[in-house]
Scaffold this motif. Structure first.
Motif, PDB file in Angstrom:
ATOM      1  N   LEU A  23       0.844  -1.181   0.000  1.00  0.00           N
ATOM      2  CA  LEU A  23       0.000   0.000   0.000  1.00  0.00           C
ATOM      3  C   LEU A  23       0.889   1.244   0.000  1.00  0.00           C
ATOM      4  N   ALA A  38      -7.204   2.372   5.823  1.00  0.00           N
ATOM      5  CA  ALA A  38      -7.310   1.127   6.598  1.00  0.00           C
ATOM      6  C   ALA A  38      -8.369   0.222   5.964  1.00  0.00           C
ATOM      7  N   VAL A  41      -6.904  -1.655   3.155  1.00  0.00           N
ATOM      8  CA  VAL A  41      -6.119  -2.816   3.616  1.00  0.00           C
ATOM      9  C   VAL A  41      -7.059  -3.982   3.918  1.00  0.00           C
ATOM     10  N   ARG A  42      -8.145  -3.713   4.643  1.00  0.00           N
ATOM     11  CA  ARG A  42      -9.098  -4.780   4.995  1.00  0.00           C
ATOM     12  C   ARG A  42      -9.695  -5.410   3.737  1.00  0.00           C
ATOM     13  N   ARG A  45      -7.166  -7.553   1.908  1.00  0.00           N
ATOM     14  CA  ARG A  45      -6.953  -8.811   2.641  1.00  0.00           C
ATOM     15  C   ARG A  45      -8.125  -9.760   2.439  1.00  0.00           C
ATOM     16  N   VAL A  51      -1.039  -7.840   2.154  1.00  0.00           N
ATOM     17  CA  VAL A  51      -0.734  -6.410   2.084  1.00  0.00           C
ATOM     18  C   VAL A  51       0.427  -6.059   3.004  1.00  0.00           C
ATOM     19  N   ASP A  52       1.361  -5.297   2.480  1.00  0.00           N
ATOM     20  CA  ASP A  52       2.391  -4.748   3.371  1.00  0.00           C
ATOM     21  C   ASP A  52       2.433  -3.242   3.229  1.00  0.00           C
TER      22      ASP A  52
ATOM     23  N   PHE B 450      -2.651   7.115   9.179  1.00  0.00           N
ATOM     24  CA  PHE B 450      -2.750   5.708   8.776  1.00  0.00           C
ATOM     25  C   PHE B 450      -1.577   4.915   9.338  1.00  0.00           C
ATOM     26  N   LEU B 453      -2.315   3.752  12.649  1.00  0.00           N
ATOM     27  CA  LEU B 453      -3.281   2.644  12.592  1.00  0.00           C
ATOM     28  C   LEU B 453      -2.585   1.343  12.196  1.00  0.00           C
ATOM     29  N   TRP B 454      -1.673   1.447  11.240  1.00  0.00           N
ATOM     30  CA  TRP B 454      -0.952   0.261  10.765  1.00  0.00           C
ATOM     31  C   TRP B 454      -0.109  -0.333  11.891  1.00  0.00           C
ATOM     32  N   ILE B 458      -4.203  -3.410  11.890  1.00  0.00           N
ATOM     33  CA  ILE B 458      -5.527  -3.218  11.284  1.00  0.00           C
ATOM     34  C   ILE B 458      -6.252  -4.553  11.268  1.00  0.00           C
ATOM     35  N   GLU B 459      -7.398  -4.598  11.971  1.00  0.00           N
ATOM     36  CA  GLU B 459      -8.175  -5.850  12.040  1.00  0.00           C
ATOM     37  C   GLU B 459      -9.166  -5.915  10.891  1.00  0.00           C
TER      38      GLU B 459
END
Lengths: 262, 459
Positions: A23, A38, A41-42, A45, A51-52, B450, B453-454, B458-459
């Motif tokens: 990202l 965020a 990212v979710r 995934r 994701v890194d 962000f 958050l990372w 991040i769930e």
């Protein structure tokens, strides 16, 4: 549990080896649209992408490039080339910054030792919505936007430089949203980076045309776009005009499309 | 060519009063262009037209000589003008020899660039603009604000008031009535004129033909009623072959007004012959450089010379829509003006026009000869930076930004401050970015970055 993501040719097949993507959150994404990043990212995934987040990443250099300051832009771009050197894919929640890597790095490094590395990175770089459709082949994330009326702002670089027009609309529509057509949907919002502060009245007038024609298009639940700069411009102008409309980043909306609660 | 671009920021601020007229007119032009190209293989036309113009420009010497030879064989007189002064000298000689007292003019941006009206007035020649828009502007003593629709910045009511004051028409006169009044005045002028002056949309080298596109018929009369016709043609307006013209006439009309072809197309090969019932006794074609060969020699600017002056980029431009053309302070306004003026008049005189664009790319998309306008704007910006013409505050800001953005640790720390500094400190006025606050609410940073958050996961 929402339904499985599907591609044009049926349910998404399990990937042989997981796709890996870095990202590139971008400056504005990092500090103004952190939650949306965020969500990106979710979402990635959930679609099976590993994701890194290379923490040395900074700015792509576009502010300097657009200002005609190539020396400075090259330094930031060279840094970015190094940061994402090992990445399989680079995904950005920003069409404009994606365009910088994809199209403008070639200009910056055209007579330089780094031209090969720039071309290599360009080939691995995608805007988020574009990455879902063109690389992962996902056309339907879920039905999480059932009944929503959404206005979509096309960022200029995504639209005219990268040719991304149908991808985000398809992802929104397949999730049940009605994408509301709108006279100035494909016009510039007036952001243009430093243009917005150098010529504030012209820039605000451009935003006003977007916002006036949007208001004339009827009730929508929110305005969304894949570009943080455009969103910042439109939402800040809206607050100044006391126009009350929610503004959300596309990443956030796509996460909802996929069934944000699952 | 006089240029007052330095006032652009001020004029852009005050541009609001023409916004409604300009927006309405450009959106209508733009929609008609899109509709007109929807019915043809537009991209193939554009690629072909780009190729023809590029070939022309890279073989210009040969085609100029061919055009001169053909025109002279047709009985036209050819003049070579390197500069505005040359044009003035050539025109003065024609006026003097003919004892001309009255001139009519067809709409021509090149004649604006060359300040032809000013010269004629100085020489005691009565000159009348015969394009309706240009005629209105001549009454108002204003320059054109758009390449194709010179008076689009005016509202109908403004024109009604003008005609009421100058011609005694009613304040609620219809556009047809206003045009009717103008027509009477213009007809008299065509018949009384000693010389007709026009530009030229194209000059076909193969046949020595000056082609002119219009909708009102005034150019047809300007080129045929007076005993002398002078066509001012920029050297970039040549086309190699007669067959090229067939496509360029349609391409330009579609791009400019969305018409398949202009209402009138005049193709002028030379003066009247013994067999012709009418037509001018003398036809002069003035081939004008006025800075064009300098642009042609410039590897990062020459592509602007493909321009056919259709105005499509102005109509597509959201920046132009906000201010109209006068804000640019130059004959050529809008996107094409911002890349052409620095080449023709010098970058210093044209500042800050190359910066007055959000680089949205709508101009390049609309251009029928595929001029990469955003790329050319960036090239002029680079040169402005190299020459130290751009703002020092901006330079300082971007240098500081670069220093931060090439040091990840510093970048992280600076970013963190955005989320931890108390509101009043964040609101300290900053140079350059202060322009944000003038017209907008302050942007609201996310509660945490962000990055944070990372790190938290991040769930």
């Amino acid at each position: 549990m929402s339904e499985q993501p599907t591609t044009a040719s049926g349910p998404m097949p399990p990937a042989r080896a997981p796709v890996r993507a870095s990202l590139f959150v971008t400056c504005l994404g990092d500090h103004f649209y952190a939650d949306a990043a965020a969500s990106a990212v979710r979402l990635l995934r959930k679609l099976g992408v590993e994701v890194d987040f290379p923490e040395a990443q900074t700015c792509c250099g576009q502010p300097a490039f657009n200002a005609g300051r190539d020396a400075e832009a090259r330094r930031m771009a060279a840094h970015t080339l190094e940061v994402f050197r090992e990445s399989e894919y680079v995904v950005l929640p920003s069409g404009s910054c994606a365009c910088m890597l994809r199209r403008f790095y070639a200009h910056l490094f055209h007579d330089d030792d780094l031209s090969g590395q720039a071309a290599d990175l360009a080939g691995r770089t995608f805007e988020l919505g574009e990455f879902l459709v063109r690389v992962l082949g996902v056309t339907k994330l879920g039905r999480g936007l059932e009944g929503r009326r959404i206005a979509y702002h096309h960022g200029c670089h995504a639209l005219r430089e990268l040719g991304i027009r149908e991808e985000p609309l398809e992802l929104l529509a397949s999730a049940g949203a009605e994408v509301v057509p709108w006279e100035a949907a494909e016009e510039c919002c007036g952001f243009g980076g430093l243009f917005s502060v150098s010529f504030p009245q012209v820039s605000a007038g451009m935003a006003d045309r977007k916002l006036d024609t949007l208001a004339a298009a009827g009730e929508v639940d929110f305005l969304t776009s894949a570009d943080c700069g455009c969103l910042l411009q439109l939402s800040s102008r809206m607050r100044k005009r006391r126009q009350d409309l929610a503004v959300r980043h596309l990443a956030d909306v796509l996460w909802e499309a996929a069934g944000a609660d699952s | 060519m006089q240029i007052h671009s330095r006032e652009y920021p001020k004029r852009a601020r005050e541009g609001g009063d023409v916004r409604a007229s300009v927006t309405g007119a450009t959106l209508s032009f733009d929609a008609r262009r899109r509709a007109a190209f929807a019915g043809v293989a537009a991209e193939e036309w554009r690629v072909w037209a780009e190729g023809v113009k590029t070939h022309l420009l890279t073989h210009l010497d040969r085609y100029l000589e061919e055009a001169e030879a053909r025109l002279e064989a047709n009985g036209a007189r050819v003049h070579w003008a390197g500069s505005q002064e040359d044009v003035h000298r050539i025109l003065s000689a024609i006026i003097e020899r003919r004892g001309a007292r009255r001139a009519v003019k067809g709409k021509s941006m090149l004649s604006e660039e060359l300040e032809v009206n000013e010269l004629l007035e100085k020489r005691g020649v009565d000159v009348l603009e015969t394009d309706l828009g240009e005629y209105i502007l001549q009454l108002l003593e204003q320059p054109p604000s758009h390449i194709v629709g010179p008076a689009i910045h005016l509202s109908l009511d403004e024109i009604r008031r003008l005609y009421h004051e100058t011609h005694g028409t009613e304040l609620d006169a219809t556009p047809d009535e206003l045009a009717g009044v103008s027509r009477l005045i213009l007809r008299e002028a065509f018949l009384a004129a000693d010389v007709g002056i026009t530009g030229g949309n194209f000059l076909v080298a193969e046949t020595g033909t000056v082609a002119l596109i219009e909708n009102e018929g005034n150019i047809r009369l300007t080129t045929s009623a007076p005993p002398v016709h002078v066509a001012l043609v920029g050297i970039e307006k040549l086309l190699p072959r007669w067959s090229d013209l067939a496509v360029f006439l349609q391409l330009t009309a579609r791009a400019a007004t969305g018409q398949p072809v202009g209402n009138y197309v005049s193709m002028i090969h030379g003066p009247r012959t013994a067999d012709d019932p009418d037509g001018p006794e003398e036809v002069h074609v003035v081939l004008v450089d006025n800075g064009r060969t300098d642009v042609l020699a410039d590897p990062e600017a020459w592509e602007a010379l493909r321009c056919v002056r259709c105005g499509a980029c102005l109509n597509a431009c959201p920046v132009y829509r906000q201010t109209g053309g006068h804000a640019y302070g130059a004959v050529y306004s809008g996107p094409i003006g911002s890349v052409l003026n620095p080449g023709l008049a010098g970058l210093h005189a044209a500042m800050p026009l190359p910066f007055a664009s959000s680089l949205c790319g709508a101009c390049e998309e609309a251009c029928p000869v595929r001029i990469p306008i955003p790329e050319l704007l960036l090239s002029w910006r680079r040169r402005a930076v190299e020459a130290g013409m751009d703002s020092r505050a901006k330079a300082g800001l971007l240098r500081a930004w670069t220093a931060v953005a090439t040091r990840p640790g510093l970048y992280r720390a600076a970013g963190a401050m955005l989320h931890t500094l108390p509101e009043p400190v964040r609101r300290v006025p900053l140079p350059v970015v202060g322009g944000w606050r003038e017209v907008r609410a302050d942007p609201e940073p996310s509660p945490t970055s962000f990055r944070e958050l990372w790190r938290e996961g991040i769930e």
